[in-house]
Design an enzyme around this catalytic site. Sequence first.
Site, PDB file in Angstrom:
ATOM      1  N   GLU B 261      22.295  14.419  -6.738  1.00 50.96           N
ATOM      2  CA  GLU B 261      21.767  14.921  -5.557  1.00 50.96           C
ATOM      3  C   GLU B 261      20.973  14.299  -4.661  1.00 50.96           C
ATOM      4  OE1 GLU B 261      24.100  17.007  -4.914  1.00 50.96           O
ATOM      5  OE2 GLU B 261      25.093  17.382  -6.633  1.00 50.96           O
ATOM      6  N   HIS B 264      22.398  11.886  -2.573  1.00 55.93           N
ATOM      7  CA  HIS B 264      23.243  12.380  -0.889  1.00 55.93           C
ATOM      8  C   HIS B 264      22.148  12.355  -0.237  1.00 55.93           C
ATOM      9  CE1 HIS B 264      27.742  13.044  -2.744  1.00 55.93           C
ATOM     10  NE2 HIS B 264      26.862  13.490  -3.819  1.00 55.93           N
TER      11      HIS B 264
END
Lengths: 491, 491
Positions: B261, B264
Amino acid sequence: MSYDALTHHFEQQHHLQHLGAICGWDQATMMPTGGSQARAEAMSTLAILSHQQLQAPQLADWFASAEQSPLTPEQTVSLQEMRRQWRDATMLPSDLVGAFSLAGSRCEHAWRSLRPANDWAGFLPLFEEVVNLSQQVAAARAEVLGLSRYDSLLEQFEPGMRSSTLNQVFTEVKQWLPTLISKVQDKQSHDTVLSPQGPFATEQQRALGLDVMRLLGFDFNHGRLDVSVHPFCGGVSEDVRLTTRYDEQDVAQALMGVIHETGHARYEQGLPVQWRKLPVGQARSMGIHESQSLFFEMQLARHPAFIKQLSPLLTQHFGDQAAFDPNNLAQLYTRVQPGFIRVDADEVTYPAHVMLRYEIERDLIEGKLAAKDVPECWDQLMQTYLGLSTKGNYKDGCMQDIHWTDGSFGYFPSYTLGAMYAAQQASAMQAQLGPLDTLIEQNLPSIFDWLQHNIWQHASLLDTDTLITQACGQPLNASAFKQHLEQRYLG
Amino acid sequence: MSYDALTHHFEQQHHLQHLGAICGWDQATMMPTGGSQARAEAMSTLAILSHQQLQAPQLADWFASAEQSPLTPEQTVSLQEMRRQWRDATMLPSDLVGAFSLAGSRCEHAWRSLRPANDWAGFLPLFEEVVNLSQQVAAARAEVLGLSRYDSLLEQFEPGMRSSTLNQVFTEVKQWLPTLISKVQDKQSHDTVLSPQGPFATEQQRALGLDVMRLLGFDFNHGRLDVSVHPFCGGVSEDVRLTTRYDEQDVAQALMGVIHETGHARYEQGLPVQWRKLPVGQARSMGIHESQSLFFEMQLARHPAFIKQLSPLLTQHFGDQAAFDPNNLAQLYTRVQPGFIRVDADEVTYPAHVMLRYEIERDLIEGKLAAKDVPECWDQLMQTYLGLSTKGNYKDGCMQDIHWTDGSFGYFPSYTLGAMYAAQQASAMQAQLGPLDTLIEQNLPSIFDWLQHNIWQHASLLDTDTLITQACGQPLNASAFKQHLEQRYLG
């Protein structure tokens, strides 16, 4: 049907407010600093869109047509409350709204550094601009509403309240309050009160707060507790976001803060489900809202019978210490001491802070007092009401509050209206259900049930006067408040 | 000027998306269950308003006029991206949008209980309705865009990508992947890998996650880490909300989840500040987004040189244990084992899961495969690619993913496109800067600088093909990915 179209329109408004409330809560509790500029822009777009929705041209026709339709009595009130919100959103010219908002932002922003610097000279021109534009807003509102200027501002926070009523009730309070304060100070002058000895770890304080919220019936399926610099009760009725702050040296204050906000929260959670998305399903006024937080904090939580329940919770979370003895806690929570700062004031001296501000802001808006003369006026009234001088001490005097910096004139009376309504409610409740100490000891839920039945479920379906008269048997007056203070502090 | 009017309009869109992103994050991380109904209604109103704004009648004129104005090259691309978003929002008839959304909600809702019950018969009629409406959506989009049906759906997630390209690149992967998988399994068959022994307290896992995020350059002034059932990277570029979940028995998985994550998140945080409020300033595609999370997770974090840095952090937070030895951790993080579940798959077998889904969804949308025949097709392809049978096992077969339940056909390829793009980026980076192990050991920031310069700062200013060709010297292909897998798993 126009009524249904209006209902749908205002439900959409409510949904936008929901998003704003959650993002506002996030801003105060979760958002990292670097997100603030983008958030401010997003919130501003939301405000503009929401305002545009309220100004949609078809609304005037819908109102005209809905008022001719057959409606139930509740729908009629709902329609009135929608009209009130619509009227408030549309009655000012948009250039005045813009100028007022800009002046308020500027003054508030500058105040954050000018106050600690005690810089009245730097503050005055910004403040004068806010007063000037507030007068223009008041004049425009007064024209439409057929009210005096100050009353037209008061109407935003306390629908139906007038300065004539405030003058009357505050005049009465002023007659007995200074004497009462000095009597209480005399009585307490020989008391020895122990302060709880910290540190009190934040995690434990949070656990204690959650325990007390549960005791007070807060519904955690529809809300939560977090931390913010300035505690508040936000979110929406279905999801109430309550905040507090912790001081590791002081457990007593955060605890009372949580209880105060829980009062606000239970009102929100107790609003009638079927009207929640419409203006009529919202809290009645700031004063009624404050009456619930003050009922919880002052009438209930500082009552010796409730303190007896707080005492073992404190011991459970922080171990035994003499200061947690119920008698000591009761004394601690009812100490009276005139001071400069409103937000630190006790229950007895608090009304003096409010009346002083009321008199000044009323005269400012009505043009009877110039902004530059506020410090002198403040000093005189502080001397009269509390025997303290604020000469040259602006930061602990007229520069201490945020309210006036962004033009929230008309808000201050709500605090003391809340205290008086809370006392009236406690008095009526006891007349109907029996003495408060017995209720607290034996049937805490019956207290909440009474509030649910008499206050919460009515939302804005009744005007404030009817709400209070129906719940308490008489309209607003200071007698119950006086009786409460005398009994607790001199009894 | 029309271009400026459009810019303002799309900035407002962005602000509404901001509110939706924060409230969506809140829903997944903070909201008590009782708030869900009210939140769903508020979010739905936001979606409607946002869609209405995009459908404003003046936009067509503004686009026509702006396209005739003198614009800088960047403004021209910005205008194209605004037009793309506008086109996507307006090209479908609104009754089809409504029916599609409703069928998706129903199917997804039912799936949550039908999947654990392995109830294909109960699922099929709902799924057939979603497929049917997805075909209608695809047909309508195909007509406007001049694409095949499936490509018109793919275009939503991967602008510019076509099934002809996917067919070609996946055909190539299918030629070597099954052999590679069995070779790796052979090679690993005698390895002894130690699993870290828990429990690993949540608070410590969080502290470790924060340490690793700092190491990876996550900007905590513009983002935060929280917990949700399904981890995601949400919020907005200025305030990225990353989530994870903790299993007290398994520290390794949550740690890799946070790293994924964070990939991202850094892409979002690295998007160019001056374009952030406009479509052209958004991430290029789902595949490029996934290339960043997979770069962080696969190329970087599972690299032995990075694992050498993870090992002491694990020891620091959880004490010493043999499983934290870098060599063991490296083996643990590169175990290959064909399995039923895509989200649990390793880097080597993952493409098989994606290709299988791609072939099925492409044929479903093009009308070459019936919904009722999906399980049989699934079973055949699983046997071919991974040697596993899912006969009768729907819950671990074609009912395992949420994507198809709400009609997100065309999304699955993004995962493997991301893996291939990530490998191409790592290969190009090494050609320019030197071997990855040296960079990791001596100059981690240079890796992020390369990504900032070659990927992040371009947002949607370049089309995907140009972006990748410019960064990596060649367009999409599977060679670098193959080379990476062979080197890591057979080298």
